[in-house]
Write a protein that holds these residues in place. Sequence first.
Motif, PDB file in Angstrom:
ATOM      1  N   LYS A 128       0.837  -1.212   0.000  1.00  0.00           N
ATOM      2  CA  LYS A 128       0.000   0.000   0.000  1.00  0.00           C
ATOM      3  C   LYS A 128       0.870   1.259   0.000  1.00  0.00           C
ATOM      4  O   LYS A 128       0.569   2.236  -0.674  1.00  0.00           O
ATOM      5  CB  LYS A 128      -0.879   0.020   1.258  1.00  0.00           C
ATOM      6  CG  LYS A 128      -2.242  -0.621   1.065  1.00  0.00           C
ATOM      7  CD  LYS A 128      -3.171  -0.131   2.175  1.00  0.00           C
ATOM      8  CE  LYS A 128      -3.783  -1.283   2.915  1.00  0.00           C
ATOM      9  NZ  LYS A 128      -4.496  -0.913   4.127  1.00  0.00           N
ATOM     10  N   GLN A 131       2.429   1.737  -3.398  1.00  0.00           N
ATOM     11  CA  GLN A 131       1.347   2.139  -4.311  1.00  0.00           C
ATOM     12  C   GLN A 131       1.054   3.640  -4.132  1.00  0.00           C
ATOM     13  O   GLN A 131       0.891   4.374  -5.107  1.00  0.00           O
ATOM     14  CB  GLN A 131       0.095   1.347  -3.966  1.00  0.00           C
ATOM     15  CG  GLN A 131      -0.630   0.809  -5.159  1.00  0.00           C
ATOM     16  CD  GLN A 131      -1.584  -0.311  -4.771  1.00  0.00           C
ATOM     17  OE1 GLN A 131      -1.808  -0.597  -3.596  1.00  0.00           O
ATOM     18  NE2 GLN A 131      -2.154  -0.944  -5.772  1.00  0.00           N
ATOM     19  N   ALA A 132       1.000   4.066  -2.864  1.00  0.00           N
ATOM     20  CA  ALA A 132       0.726   5.489  -2.589  1.00  0.00           C
ATOM     21  C   ALA A 132       1.812   6.375  -3.208  1.00  0.00           C
ATOM     22  O   ALA A 132       1.548   7.516  -3.601  1.00  0.00           O
ATOM     23  CB  ALA A 132       0.644   5.716  -1.084  1.00  0.00           C
ATOM     24  N   THR A 154       4.205  11.662  -1.062  1.00  0.00           N
ATOM     25  CA  THR A 154       2.799  11.811  -0.667  1.00  0.00           C
ATOM     26  C   THR A 154       2.678  11.604   0.843  1.00  0.00           C
ATOM     27  O   THR A 154       3.673  11.319   1.508  1.00  0.00           O
ATOM     28  CB  THR A 154       1.930  10.780  -1.431  1.00  0.00           C
ATOM     29  OG1 THR A 154       0.555  11.040  -1.163  1.00  0.00           O
ATOM     30  CG2 THR A 154       2.239   9.347  -1.018  1.00  0.00           C
ATOM     31  N   ILE A 156       1.387   9.307   3.836  1.00  0.00           N
ATOM     32  CA  ILE A 156       1.000   7.902   4.053  1.00  0.00           C
ATOM     33  C   ILE A 156       0.748   7.703   5.547  1.00  0.00           C
ATOM     34  O   ILE A 156       1.594   8.075   6.371  1.00  0.00           O
ATOM     35  CB  ILE A 156       2.128   6.950   3.588  1.00  0.00           C
ATOM     36  CG1 ILE A 156       2.358   7.106   2.078  1.00  0.00           C
ATOM     37  CG2 ILE A 156       1.805   5.498   3.932  1.00  0.00           C
ATOM     38  CD1 ILE A 156       3.598   6.412   1.556  1.00  0.00           C
ATOM     39  N   THR A 180       7.444  13.250   1.273  1.00  0.00           N
ATOM     40  CA  THR A 180       6.611  12.152   1.789  1.00  0.00           C
ATOM     41  C   THR A 180       6.530  12.279   3.307  1.00  0.00           C
ATOM     42  O   THR A 180       7.538  12.562   3.959  1.00  0.00           O
ATOM     43  CB  THR A 180       7.257  10.777   1.448  1.00  0.00           C
ATOM     44  OG1 THR A 180       7.353  10.674   0.027  1.00  0.00           O
ATOM     45  CG2 THR A 180       6.440   9.613   1.985  1.00  0.00           C
TER      46      THR A 180
END
Length: 425
Positions: A128, A131-132, A154, A156, A180
């Motif tokens: 996950k 993927q993010a 990003t 998470i 991130t």
Amino acid sequence: MEKLVIEGGKPLSGNVRIHGAKNAALPILAACTMAEGVHRIGNVPDLLDIHVMLDILRALGCKAELKDDVVSLETSSAQSSHIPEELMRQMRSSIFLMGPLLSRFGHVQVYQPGGCAIGERKIDLHLKGLQALGAKIEESGNTIKCSVDRLRGTDITLDFPSVGATENIMMAAALAEGVTTISNAAREPEIQDLQNFLNAMGAKMIGAGTDTITIEGVERLTPRAYRVIPDRIVTGTLMVAAAATRGSVTLENVCPAHLTSVIHVLKRAGVQIVASDDIIHVSNSSRPRAVERIVTSPHPSFPTDLQAQLMVLLALADGISVVKETVFEGRFKHVDELSRMGADVRVDLNSAFIRGVPRLYGATVEATDLRAGAALVIAGLAAAGTTIVEQIHHIDRGYDQIEIMFSRLGAKIERFSPVRHLKVP
Ligand code: UD1
């Protein structure tokens, strides 16, 4: 199959130098693949898991060698991002290479590492997270293929502060475009060590050791010599062994700050501990006290990796102790084996109720996993009579020649290899 034969009942005594942390060295070696060139990583323990990681790195095209406690690794020659299934099956930590290889090559192929003796051990949080960051993931049967043009930073939030998932995301994000943030990140000392290593190579990240890690992606990383932190689980294992055998042991090359919860629990059990800079002295001369309630959970709480070893001390304590395991669902396999040595332990769901007995007795027992195996060795050292521990390849994954370590402290412990039957012509 090799086995350990232990004549118990001798108090451990003397000094021992603790080797580097397997769980810090493994992700650091994986992270080396993100910086092309020659790496020198020091304080790396000579363990089965480390050799599997070096074999994987060689299979990817790197040149790798472990000499004394230094790994020399040349990563420019790596061309493959496909981790062979056979090696992947040997060690779950091969999953750490996903993030680094994805960021270096834009693609990676791995296999489900599968469950193991201590629980289901899924990798959904790793997937996950990647993927993010923009990775495309295709799963077919046992095979997992990830690909990406460019990883992008990003926010998470992990459902659980998984050590491995936090590390995988940190590594992938180090070379991603943008910022991130990992929330609910694991806070283990090995995470801080990985951050220190990545930053030494030119990464920009802060927050490791707290539950929020912020990573500003950089264009490239450059190899830097680095020294891995001491192994807090091996340190804790020896602390419990010293206490259970009513011995007096000085542990050198350790980091007491990484063991605060362990020191606290052992002191509650009546064990004497004096810690300074990089030394811990442990001594115990009487029957330990029971500890009412211990809950394993992510750092800084009591580590699941020392639960089995601690249970041996509690099995010998005066009174009833309760240990609740909240990290892995199947981590009480050592209970049956300890019962064969006279321990009085009842398991109900994820809690173990331990009624201390004055003495354990030698028996033939089987190491079901790494830390359960270490616990059985401690039980054998403390028990009256002879203990034989079988399936010790599990123990070799995390302790460098455990029998030599304990022999140096006065224990009577020997490794026996199976006799080869030679064909008579
Ligand atoms: C690391 C350590 C291991 C230690 C564990 C917990 C290494 C090489 N190993 O393992 O010695 O016992 O931390 O301190 O550093 N989980 C999921 N999905 C995921 C990932 C994890 O559900 O994608 C679950 C696991 O099944 C487990 C829990 O989260 O119940 C903790 O696992 P995690 O922290 O990821 O442990 P590892 O990184 O595998």
